[in-house]
Structure formats: structure tokens, C-alpha cells
Enzyme design. Sequence first.
Site, mmCIF file in Angstrom:
data_model
loop_
_atom_site.group_PDB
_atom_site.id
_atom_site.type_symbol
_atom_site.label_atom_id
_atom_site.label_comp_id
_atom_site.label_asym_id
_atom_site.label_seq_id
_atom_site.Cartn_x
_atom_site.Cartn_y
_atom_site.Cartn_z
ATOM 1 N N ASP A 78 3.016 -3.017 -9.658
ATOM 2 C CA ASP A 78 2.735 -3.360 -8.266
ATOM 3 C C ASP A 78 2.053 -2.188 -7.568
ATOM 4 O OD1 ASP A 78 5.242 -1.972 -8.488
ATOM 5 O OD2 ASP A 78 5.705 -2.519 -6.418
ATOM 6 N N GLU A 141 8.252 -1.617 -7.380
ATOM 7 C CA GLU A 141 8.578 -0.213 -7.140
ATOM 8 C C GLU A 141 8.101 0.224 -5.778
ATOM 9 O OE1 GLU A 141 8.247 4.184 -7.122
ATOM 10 O OE2 GLU A 141 6.664 2.708 -6.798
#
Length: 381
Positions: A78, A141
Site C-alpha cells: 500500500d 501499513e
Amino acid sequence: MSMPSDVLARTSALIEAPSVTPATGAVFDDLESMLAPLGFAVHRFIAGEPPEGPVENLFAIRQGPPGSRHFAFAGHLDVVPPGEGWSSPPFAAEVRELPGGRVLYGRGAVDMKGAIAAMVCAVEQIPVEAGTVSFIITGDEEGPAKYGTVPLIAHIRDLGEVPDFCLVGEPTSVHRLGDMVKIGRRGSVNIWLTAKGAQGHVAYPHLADNPIPRLVALLAELDALVLDEGSAWFQPSNLEITDLEVGNRATNVIPAEARARLSIRYNDHHTGQALVDRVTEIAARHRTEVRATLHGEAFITLPGAQSALVAAAVEAETGINPELSTTGGTSDARFLRALCPVIEFGLTNATMHKTDEAVAVEDLEVLVRIYRRIAEAALRS
């Protein structure tokens, strides 16, 4: 010297699969398509619901000989939102020829799709006989990190595939590739403060209870705190006031409520709960309510065999003896350290989270060689 890898092509493919946190779908398809031909068994699963999910997670493992050591690469696919002002489309993976060499632009180039591509290319050059290698990759994250590495760790434990050592590919380098390795991180806690009073007319203050002076006095007392002077491997802890809000649009009304937010980054002198308790005790004297969220405790992988093999690999390829550091923000290493010893090393972080995020193509190639050395040494140790 090893032959050039496909790290540029692989990094570009990952960049061109937009994956603003929380990430699912195409970017994980791309990574699976890179790992499966290398003999990895790929486990993917979705966790969480909106607004913090859904999140996709991936654990891929290539088994070595029975009884061999298990080394894990870890990271996240991400990325943060690209924002405005890019000189080229953020998910276009554009290579430019600059005076210093070729540079790849795109969101995630350094944080951390470039590192993940380098991990894949490194493993491609390591024979199965060397030992067991795995990838621990999340799509959560950069966000709340609630449905990412934590459920991944549970999944790994359920499979009985706990690694002996893990390297996280966060962009730890500062001025040039190889100058810094992270062996720990400070803890992080966010605290919300709410001072409640009684609304009233400013001309009749005796009929109201203004919460603002109480909150301001509390913030002054908290701001004056000296939490510590640092420790052997950590900088001093710091408490920062990050928001102050009343929301009162009327000029002649005493508000009923005032709110503030704190962020504390703390070293190994403290635990998050102890700091929350300390703030709560002070806030009680100012009749202010406290709510807190702990994002991770301070931790360290003390200098030893793991840091030595990472530093040796870095120096062999760059000529730099890296600084061992615990500076910076949090990372998923705060969770992974419960699984096994963990160290972080990756690309230079100057453009992470910025417009025109970019990485030198040469750094990607060097990172492949460093990661290969680290993995090989970890599997031999």
C-alpha cells in the site's frame, strides 16, 4: 559481479498497479505472478471491513531442505495518496535520463515497491537448497495497520512457518544507499483530551463554565514535561500537541467543550500504558477526559549477529559501514519483532510520501545485490 536483474521492470509493474491504502487486488496479483514461477506457495487473504478495510495480505513461502533455516523478507504494497503537483502521472512509472543517471518516478518507488521488487530479484538468484525463504507482505501499513501485519503474523503461526530472522524493506537510508540500518523503533501513542464545561453568555460568566482555560493550563503542563534524556540506543522521548479545537463560531458564547490531541514518541524508558496513565493523572487535576490509542511499544534488536550480517552485506556492495539507528517513525517491524528478530534496511527516504517520489535505477540494482547477500548469510548462520 552478478548480471543485471529485472528490478526496474518489476518495480515499474508494481507502481503501475495503484494501491492507495488500504490495498487489495491488482498489485497483489502482480506480486504473486512474480513469486509463483520462483517456486513460492502463495497464501492471500482479505481482512477487515470499511472504513479501515478491506485489506489484502500475502504470505509466500519457498521451502528449503528439511531443517534448514528460514529467512523472511517483509514489507507493504500500500502507498499514501499521491496528492497534486506531480510532473508525471504518479502511477505511470516514468524513467528519466538525468545527469547522475537513470531515475524512476512513481508513487511507491522508494516506499516501498522498489524494495519488494529487489527482494524478488534477490531470491531469484538464491537456490532452493540454500534454505527456506518467505515474503510477509501487507496492504495496510500506511493506514491504521489494524488488518495487515497483525493478522499476517497469526496466519504464519497457524501454518507453523515462523522465520528465524526477518528483514523489513523500509527506506532507511538517508543521504545515500547504505548509510543507515534500523535496529529498533520508538513507541507511539496518540491521546485525545476533552475538557467539558457549561455553555453560557460571555456577559454572564458566573452562569457558565469555560473549559478552554482548563485545557490550555493542562496543555502547558504537559508541554513542559521532560519525559527523559534518552537511553543507550534511543533519542529522548517527545510529547507533541498536534491539534487544538473548540469549533465555536459565536463571539458572545462561552463554549461547552474544548478538545486537543497529543502524540508521544517514546523510548525504552517507558511503556505506552504508563505514559497514558501519567497524562490521565495530570488531566484529572484539570477535569479533562482522556482517550488513547497505542500504536506500538519501543523495541530494539540489540547489535549482534543479525545487525552484523546486514552491515557486512551493505558494506560489501556500497563501501559504507552503516549507522545502526532507532530514529524515525513507526513501521510494521513493531509487530514483526514478536515473531522473530527483525531489522530494517532499504532505499533512501528523501522523496518518500512526497510528490515526484523517485529512486535511482542504480540503487535498485545495488539493493538487489545487498538483499541477496543478506538472505544468503542469514540462511547460512
